[in-house]
Design a protein around this motif. Structure first.
Motif, short mmCIF file in Angstrom:
data_model
loop_
_atom_site.label_atom_id
_atom_site.label_comp_id
_atom_site.label_asym_id
_atom_site.label_seq_id
_atom_site.Cartn_x
_atom_site.Cartn_y
_atom_site.Cartn_z
N UNK A 138 0.82 -1.21 0.00
CA UNK A 138 0.00 0.00 0.00
C UNK A 138 0.85 1.26 0.00
N UNK A 139 2.14 1.15 0.31
CA UNK A 139 3.00 2.34 0.40
C UNK A 139 3.01 3.11 -0.90
N UNK A 140 3.19 4.42 -0.81
CA UNK A 140 3.24 5.26 -2.00
C UNK A 140 4.39 4.86 -2.91
N UNK A 141 5.53 4.48 -2.34
CA UNK A 141 6.71 4.10 -3.13
C UNK A 141 6.76 2.59 -3.27
N UNK A 142 6.86 2.12 -4.53
CA UNK A 142 6.91 0.69 -4.79
C UNK A 142 8.08 0.36 -5.71
N UNK A 143 8.65 -0.84 -5.54
CA UNK A 143 9.71 -1.25 -6.47
C UNK A 143 9.16 -1.38 -7.88
N UNK A 144 10.04 -1.27 -8.85
CA UNK A 144 9.62 -1.41 -10.25
C UNK A 144 10.39 -2.55 -10.89
N UNK A 145 9.96 -2.92 -12.06
CA UNK A 145 10.68 -3.96 -12.79
C UNK A 145 12.08 -3.47 -13.15
N UNK A 146 12.20 -2.18 -13.45
CA UNK A 146 13.51 -1.62 -13.79
C UNK A 146 14.43 -1.57 -12.59
N UNK A 147 13.87 -1.38 -11.39
CA UNK A 147 14.69 -1.29 -10.19
C UNK A 147 13.97 -1.90 -9.00
N UNK A 148 14.10 -3.21 -8.81
CA UNK A 148 13.66 -3.79 -7.54
C UNK A 148 14.54 -3.21 -6.43
N UNK A 149 14.05 -3.22 -5.21
CA UNK A 149 14.85 -2.68 -4.12
C UNK A 149 16.16 -3.48 -4.02
N UNK A 150 17.32 -2.83 -4.29
CA UNK A 150 18.58 -3.57 -4.32
C UNK A 150 19.02 -4.03 -2.92
N UNK A 151 19.55 -5.24 -2.87
CA UNK A 151 20.05 -5.82 -1.62
C UNK A 151 21.38 -5.17 -1.26
N UNK A 152 21.42 -4.53 -0.11
CA UNK A 152 22.59 -3.77 0.29
C UNK A 152 23.86 -4.60 0.30
N UNK A 153 23.80 -5.79 0.89
CA UNK A 153 25.01 -6.59 1.06
C UNK A 153 25.53 -7.19 -0.25
#
Length: 291
Positions: free
Chosen positions: A272-287
């Motif tokens: 439901x959050x206003x910001x969502x991952x996209x196909x172009x940029x899934x939330x990148x794994x920091x490690x």
């Protein structure tokens, strides 16, 4: 390795300050990069996007804002743009913030965000699978830099449980009471959010793409503790801790770079959050990201 003194401070107060996290050279490089980005920006293409925080229901509601996960977008100060979209101040001082994919698209910010010191901080706080969900450059320009009203970051980037959101806030200038430093209610990291800033499930009737669900309590301003920091400091912000900042009415800048990570280990980022991952940029794994 980052000295572990911050861990106890963070666990007790919901925020912690790590001085001298950034070098002078890194700060200069980040500011130069941002000056270039602003210089190359055409205000006519972006100045209709005003960033309102005095009234959260007025926050940008359009697709420009909602699709910024994988882009670099510009949001202007209300006092910097007239009703026709023309700038009333120099372009270099007109922008409120730039986001939300700086950490991925600009190498200077990517190097900081995915650097070993940031990873070390997350490991010391026990994060198993932190992922970067947004990144911003906040200007807080002299005289017109607007306040940020009392809020919890988990209102906007909600996770279940809410304790899995962590903000990194880097001071690129000295941040003092005079130019709009952060203020906190220490110990409120255990207060779950009572309001949510979400995408409107059915915007057809009103046309509003976002909405506030719930009500946020009023907190007496005299209970907040100022957190002035010197440039180069890192302020860690628990997703639930209640904080704010005042207008910058001084003649001093208060630039900052900030991003948020969500520990996906045993946690769910709300759809439901206003910001969502996209196909172009899934939330990148920091490690997993090497810089």
């Amino acid at each position: 390795m980052v000295n572990s003194d911050f861990v106890q401070q963070f666990n007790e107060n919901g925020y912690a300050v790590i001085p001298n996290f950034l070098s002078d050279e890194e700060i200069v490089e980040m500011k130069k990069t941002m000056a270039r980005i602003v210089d190359e920006m055409d205000p006519k293409e972006h100045s209709s996007h005003i960033f309102h925080l005095d009234d959260k229901t007025c926050k940008s509601r359009d697709e420009y804002f909602l699709t910024s996960n994988d882009k670099i977008r510009f949001f202007f100060e209300p006092k910097a743009v007239d009703q026709d979209g023309n700038l009333t101040v120099p372009k270099s001082r007109s922008v409120n913030k730039i986001g939300h994919a700086l950490a991925w698209l600009e190498p200077v910010f990517k190097k900081i965000t995915f650097g070993e010191k940031v990873k070390d901080v997350c490991r010391q706080l026990g994060h198993k699978d932190p992922r970067v969900v947004q990144s911003m450059y906040i200007f807080k320009n002299p005289v017109i830099g607007q306040k940020v009203s009392t809020h919890q970051d988990s209102t906007f980037l909600y996770t279940d449980p809410p304790s899995n959101l962590l903000g990194f806030w880097f001071a690129l200038d000295d941040a003092a009471v005079e130019n709009g430093c952060l203020y906190f209610l220490p110990g409120t990291q255990n207060v779950n959010p009572t309001s949510r800033f979400v995408r409107t499930p059915n915007p057809g009737t009103t046309g509003d793409l976002t909405m506030i669900r719930g009500v946020e309590p009023d907190y007496p301003l005299d209970q907040f503790k100022p957190a002035p920091v010197s440039k180069g400091s890192l302020v860690l912000i628990h997703g639930n801790v209640i904080h704010r900042s005042e207008d910058n009415t001084s003649d001093l800048p208060r630039h900052a770079y900030t991003f948020h990570v969500v520990d996906h280990h045993n946690a769910q980022y709300s759809k439901e959050n206003w910001l969502q991952p996209s196909e172009a940029l899934p939330f990148p794994k920091l490690y997993d990201v090497k810089v």
